[in-house]
Design a protein around this motif. Structure first.
Motif, PDB file in Angstrom:
ATOM      1  N   THR A  35     112.517 134.649  33.072  1.00 26.45           N
ATOM      2  CA  THR A  35     113.912 134.393  33.368  1.00 26.45           C
ATOM      3  C   THR A  35     114.590 135.760  33.464  1.00 26.45           C
ATOM      4  O   THR A  35     114.098 136.744  32.909  1.00 26.45           O
ATOM      5  CB  THR A  35     114.585 133.557  32.272  1.00 26.45           C
ATOM      6  N   ALA A  36     115.705 135.824  34.152  1.00 23.29           N
ATOM      7  CA  ALA A  36     116.361 137.121  34.329  1.00 23.29           C
ATOM      8  C   ALA A  36     117.841 136.910  34.631  1.00 23.29           C
ATOM      9  O   ALA A  36     118.303 135.785  34.864  1.00 23.29           O
ATOM     10  CB  ALA A  36     115.701 137.919  35.458  1.00 23.29           C
ATOM     11  N   GLU A  37     118.553 138.006  34.609  1.00 22.26           N
ATOM     12  CA  GLU A  37     119.961 138.003  35.015  1.00 22.26           C
ATOM     13  C   GLU A  37     120.199 139.213  35.909  1.00 22.26           C
ATOM     14  O   GLU A  37     119.723 140.311  35.620  1.00 22.26           O
ATOM     15  CB  GLU A  37     120.881 138.071  33.808  1.00 22.26           C
ATOM     16  N   VAL A 144     114.200 149.788  27.541  1.00 23.78           N
ATOM     17  CA  VAL A 144     112.870 149.711  26.933  1.00 23.78           C
ATOM     18  C   VAL A 144     111.826 149.979  28.015  1.00 23.78           C
ATOM     19  O   VAL A 144     111.935 149.482  29.134  1.00 23.78           O
ATOM     20  CB  VAL A 144     112.647 148.313  26.322  1.00 23.78           C
ATOM     21  N   ASP A 145     110.806 150.772  27.685  1.00 24.44           N
ATOM     22  CA  ASP A 145     109.758 151.086  28.655  1.00 24.44           C
ATOM     23  C   ASP A 145     108.898 149.850  28.928  1.00 24.44           C
ATOM     24  O   ASP A 145     108.547 149.105  28.007  1.00 24.44           O
ATOM     25  CB  ASP A 145     108.887 152.221  28.131  1.00 24.44           C
ATOM     26  N   LEU A 146     108.551 149.633  30.191  1.00 27.35           N
ATOM     27  CA  LEU A 146     107.769 148.468  30.573  1.00 27.35           C
ATOM     28  C   LEU A 146     106.262 148.667  30.371  1.00 27.35           C
ATOM     29  O   LEU A 146     105.488 147.711  30.494  1.00 27.35           O
ATOM     30  CB  LEU A 146     108.040 148.116  32.038  1.00 27.35           C
ATOM     31  N   PRO A 163     114.346 144.607  28.669  1.00 30.84           N
ATOM     32  CA  PRO A 163     114.129 145.631  29.702  1.00 30.84           C
ATOM     33  C   PRO A 163     115.044 145.432  30.897  1.00 30.84           C
ATOM     34  O   PRO A 163     115.364 144.305  31.285  1.00 30.84           O
ATOM     35  CB  PRO A 163     112.662 145.424  30.100  1.00 30.84           C
ATOM     36  N   ARG A 164     115.439 146.556  31.501  1.00 24.46           N
ATOM     37  CA  ARG A 164     116.325 146.527  32.668  1.00 24.46           C
ATOM     38  C   ARG A 164     115.786 147.443  33.759  1.00 24.46           C
ATOM     39  O   ARG A 164     115.136 148.456  33.479  1.00 24.46           O
ATOM     40  CB  ARG A 164     117.732 147.006  32.295  1.00 24.46           C
ATOM     41  N   LEU A 165     116.077 147.079  35.005  1.00 26.92           N
ATOM     42  CA  LEU A 165     115.830 147.938  36.156  1.00 26.92           C
ATOM     43  C   LEU A 165     117.120 148.008  36.964  1.00 26.92           C
ATOM     44  O   LEU A 165     117.877 147.029  37.042  1.00 26.92           O
ATOM     45  CB  LEU A 165     114.691 147.382  37.015  1.00 26.92           C
ATOM     46  N   VAL A 182     118.926 144.375  37.085  1.00 21.97           N
ATOM     47  CA  VAL A 182     118.242 143.131  36.734  1.00 21.97           C
ATOM     48  C   VAL A 182     117.719 143.283  35.319  1.00 21.97           C
ATOM     49  O   VAL A 182     117.118 144.302  34.964  1.00 21.97           O
ATOM     50  CB  VAL A 182     117.110 142.797  37.730  1.00 21.97           C
ATOM     51  N   THR A 183     118.001 142.288  34.466  1.00 22.35           N
ATOM     52  CA  THR A 183     117.584 142.295  33.063  1.00 22.35           C
ATOM     53  C   THR A 183     116.584 141.174  32.845  1.00 22.35           C
ATOM     54  O   THR A 183     116.848 140.018  33.206  1.00 22.35           O
ATOM     55  CB  THR A 183     118.802 142.093  32.142  1.00 22.35           C
ATOM     56  N   LEU A 184     115.430 141.502  32.281  1.00 18.63           N
ATOM     57  CA  LEU A 184     114.404 140.503  32.020  1.00 18.63           C
ATOM     58  C   LEU A 184     114.732 139.684  30.784  1.00 18.63           C
ATOM     59  O   LEU A 184     115.249 140.212  29.796  1.00 18.63           O
ATOM     60  CB  LEU A 184     113.037 141.165  31.832  1.00 18.63           C
ATOM     61  N   GLY A 185     114.380 138.394  30.841  1.00 19.13           N
ATOM     62  CA  GLY A 185     114.567 137.498  29.711  1.00 19.13           C
ATOM     63  C   GLY A 185     113.233 136.993  29.194  1.00 19.13           C
ATOM     64  O   GLY A 185     112.276 137.752  29.076  1.00 19.13           O
ATOM     65  N   ASP A 186     113.147 135.693  28.927  1.00 17.88           N
ATOM     66  CA  ASP A 186     111.940 135.100  28.365  1.00 17.88           C
ATOM     67  C   ASP A 186     110.838 134.979  29.408  1.00 17.88           C
ATOM     68  O   ASP A 186     111.096 134.694  30.583  1.00 17.88           O
ATOM     69  CB  ASP A 186     112.251 133.704  27.811  1.00 17.88           C
ATOM     70  N   GLN A 187     109.605 135.171  28.956  1.00 18.08           N
ATOM     71  CA  GLN A 187     108.476 134.999  29.860  1.00 18.08           C
ATOM     72  C   GLN A 187     108.274 133.522  30.158  1.00 18.08           C
ATOM     73  O   GLN A 187     108.368 132.665  29.276  1.00 18.08           O
ATOM     74  CB  GLN A 187     107.198 135.584  29.251  1.00 18.08           C
ATOM     75  N   LEU A 188     107.987 133.210  31.416  1.00 26.73           N
ATOM     76  CA  LEU A 188     107.721 131.841  31.836  1.00 26.73           C
ATOM     77  C   LEU A 188     106.242 131.527  31.669  1.00 26.73           C
ATOM     78  O   LEU A 188     105.391 132.424  31.698  1.00 26.73           O
ATOM     79  CB  LEU A 188     108.135 131.658  33.307  1.00 26.73           C
TER      80      LEU A 188
END
Length: 234
Positions: A35-37, A144-146, A163-165, A182-188
């Motif tokens: 999920t992301a925003e 945070v580093d990916l 994490p953000r890009l 784009v900010t990452l959320g929960d893994q699907l």
């Protein structure tokens, strides 16, 4: 392009997808979806003429980080980022970018690398009106580093600081101009990831389109892979 050629290319990509087995993607089969925003700040300097890029807004999104070949573990590969921006009206916006160089001469070439934080470019140009532009996702130095593997990407997404890009736009030779993030959320889960099918040609705002003959080839290749996988682009 002649319809016969389109049929041949689509059938070829479908056949290659079957060879991968298990309904796996033809391109970038190994990856994790989240999920992301997406936060749009607006384009600094002259506007692009694309409201989705120029007008500030906040959108729910789905993001997927992937390896192209894929190579094992943290070996170098052409890394990919796909972002689906969900809009309240109309089709979603699917942005697909690949690891590339930041300099103008290198932003048009997919380049292998180890780290998932870095420059991702659309490689192909978009056209809006008479102008061409390129889109990118850039490393956020405060994020945070990916990491260097898909496992490390998943671990980074579980951290307290998501994490953000940074999203950016440029002309063929101009500097990247950040317009959002784009900010990452929960893994699907794996099933949801497998069902995702991004369409970088069809899922675009009405005032933006991919330019050049490679856009047609990309459209047919993705169509063949989706057909075999039974995946939907919406």
């Amino acid at each position: 392009m002649p319809s016969r050629l389109a049929t041949v290319v689509t059938a070829g990509s479908a056949a290659l997808t079957r060879l991968r087995g298990g309904g796996r993607r033809l391109l970038h089969p190994a990856g994790h979806a989240f999920t992301a925003e997406v936060m749009i700040w607006g384009t600094p300097g002259p506007p692009t003429g694309v409201p989705l890029l120029d007008v500030p807004g906040r959108y729910p999104a789905t993001a997927r980080l992937s390896k192209g070949v894929p190579t094992p573990g943290s070996w170098p590969d052409v890394l990919g980022l796909a972002v689906r921006l969900h809009r309240a009206e109309g089709r979603p916006f699917d942005l697909l970018v690949s690891s590339a160089g930041a300099a103008p001469v290198l932003r048009h070439l997919p380049l292998p690398r180890r780290r998932f934080a870095g420059t991702y470019s659309s490689i192909m140009a978009y056209r809006t009106g008479a102008r061409r532009l390129w889109l990118a996702a850039l490393a956020d130095p405060d994020s945070v580093d990916l990491g260097r593997s898909l496992g490390e990407v998943a671990a980074a997404a579980r951290s307290a600081d998501a994490p953000r890009l940074v999203l950016a736009v440029a002309s063929a030779v101009g500097p990247w101009r950040p317009f959002g993030q784009v900010t990452l959320g929960d893994q699907l889960d794996a099933r949801t990831d497998a069902a995702l099918a991004f369409d970088p040609v069809g899922n675009l705002p009405p005032d933006l389109r991919l330019a050049g003959p490679l856009a047609w080839l990309r459209e047919q290749t993705y169509a063949g892979s989706r057909r075999v996988r039974g995946a939907s682009t919406s």
